[in-house]
Design a protein around this motif. Sequence first.
Motif, PDB file in Angstrom:
ATOM      1  N   ASP A   1       0.814  -1.218   0.000  1.00  0.00           N
ATOM      2  CA  ASP A   1       0.000   0.000   0.000  1.00  0.00           C
ATOM      3  C   ASP A   1       0.847   1.267   0.000  1.00  0.00           C
ATOM      4  OD1 ASP A   1      -2.213  -1.672   0.058  1.00  0.00           O
ATOM      5  OD2 ASP A   1      -2.379  -1.578   2.244  1.00  0.00           O
ATOM      6  N   ALA A   2       1.941   1.277   0.740  1.00  0.00           N
ATOM      7  CA  ALA A   2       2.874   2.408   0.764  1.00  0.00           C
ATOM      8  C   ALA A   2       2.173   3.731   1.040  1.00  0.00           C
ATOM      9  CB  ALA A   2       3.665   2.461  -0.538  1.00  0.00           C
ATOM     10  N   ASP A   3       1.372   3.753   2.085  1.00  0.00           N
ATOM     11  CA  ASP A   3       0.588   4.952   2.412  1.00  0.00           C
ATOM     12  C   ASP A   3       1.444   6.193   2.619  1.00  0.00           C
ATOM     13  OD1 ASP A   3      -1.751   3.503   2.205  1.00  0.00           O
ATOM     14  OD2 ASP A   3      -1.999   3.249   4.376  1.00  0.00           O
ATOM     15  N   CYS A   4       2.648   6.059   3.153  1.00  0.00           N
ATOM     16  CA  CYS A   4       3.487   7.230   3.432  1.00  0.00           C
ATOM     17  C   CYS A   4       4.389   7.585   2.260  1.00  0.00           C
ATOM     18  CB  CYS A   4       4.304   7.025   4.707  1.00  0.00           C
ATOM     19  SG  CYS A   4       5.687   5.876   4.525  1.00  0.00           S
ATOM     20  N   GLY A   5       4.319   6.823   1.187  1.00  0.00           N
ATOM     21  CA  GLY A   5       5.115   7.130   0.009  1.00  0.00           C
ATOM     22  C   GLY A   5       6.591   6.802   0.138  1.00  0.00           C
TER      23      GLY A   5
ATOM     24  N   CYS B   1       5.120   4.606   8.148  1.00  0.00           N
ATOM     25  CA  CYS B   1       3.997   3.686   8.330  1.00  0.00           C
ATOM     26  C   CYS B   1       4.560   2.272   8.161  1.00  0.00           C
ATOM     27  CB  CYS B   1       2.864   3.974   7.330  1.00  0.00           C
ATOM     28  SG  CYS B   1       3.229   3.533   5.611  1.00  0.00           S
TER      29      CYS B   1
ATOM     30  N   THR C   1       2.932   0.016   5.860  1.00  0.00           N
ATOM     31  CA  THR C   1       2.064  -0.555   4.824  1.00  0.00           C
ATOM     32  C   THR C   1       2.835  -1.054   3.603  1.00  0.00           C
ATOM     33  OG1 THR C   1       1.620   1.618   3.860  1.00  0.00           O
ATOM     34  CG2 THR C   1       0.098   0.832   5.572  1.00  0.00           C
ATOM     35  N   CYS C   2       4.144  -1.177   3.732  1.00  0.00           N
ATOM     36  CA  CYS C   2       4.951  -1.794   2.676  1.00  0.00           C
ATOM     37  C   CYS C   2       5.728  -2.987   3.245  1.00  0.00           C
ATOM     38  CB  CYS C   2       5.886  -0.773   2.033  1.00  0.00           C
ATOM     39  SG  CYS C   2       7.194  -0.166   3.120  1.00  0.00           S
TER      40      CYS C   2
ATOM     41  N   CYS D   1      10.250  -0.135   1.701  1.00  0.00           N
ATOM     42  CA  CYS D   1      10.748   1.215   1.385  1.00  0.00           C
ATOM     43  C   CYS D   1      12.187   1.406   1.845  1.00  0.00           C
ATOM     44  CB  CYS D   1       9.844   2.293   1.982  1.00  0.00           C
ATOM     45  SG  CYS D   1       9.851   2.389   3.791  1.00  0.00           S
TER      46      CYS D   1
ATOM     47  N   GLN E   1      -1.869  -5.651   5.671  1.00  0.00           N
ATOM     48  CA  GLN E   1      -0.965  -4.582   6.069  1.00  0.00           C
ATOM     49  C   GLN E   1      -1.637  -3.805   7.221  1.00  0.00           C
ATOM     50  OE1 GLN E   1       2.043  -4.401   5.172  1.00  0.00           O
ATOM     51  NE2 GLN E   1       2.287  -4.892   3.031  1.00  0.00           N
TER      52      GLN E   1
END
Length: 106
Positions: A37-41, A46, A48-49, A86, A105
């Motif tokens: 998902d990589a919510d924080c880019g 986060c 989510t990766c 990330c 995630q």
Amino acid sequence: MTAISFITPDGTRYDIDAADGASVMQAAIRNDVPGIDADCGGACACATCHVYVDEARLVEIPPMEAMEEDMLDFALDVRPNSRLSCQIRVKPDLDGLTLTVPARQA
């Protein structure tokens, strides 16, 4: 380019060519790997990766820093081979690396 494989929770394998120097998370996003998902880019803010690194190749990845370790506290089903994608940089030495995406995630 470096070959990296992602295994999703349903067993689907995604074999991608990742640009050297990019993060594994960026490569997953660019190749539409589900479950990353990589919510924080990619800011390590986060979990989510979250991925599981093939245990046989875990020693090839630089050790995690404190910030990544802290973020993994927010991940679900953390294991000894858990990492945030990330924080893993693609390099030729990682050619053929296999990563498994967790069922959920955070």
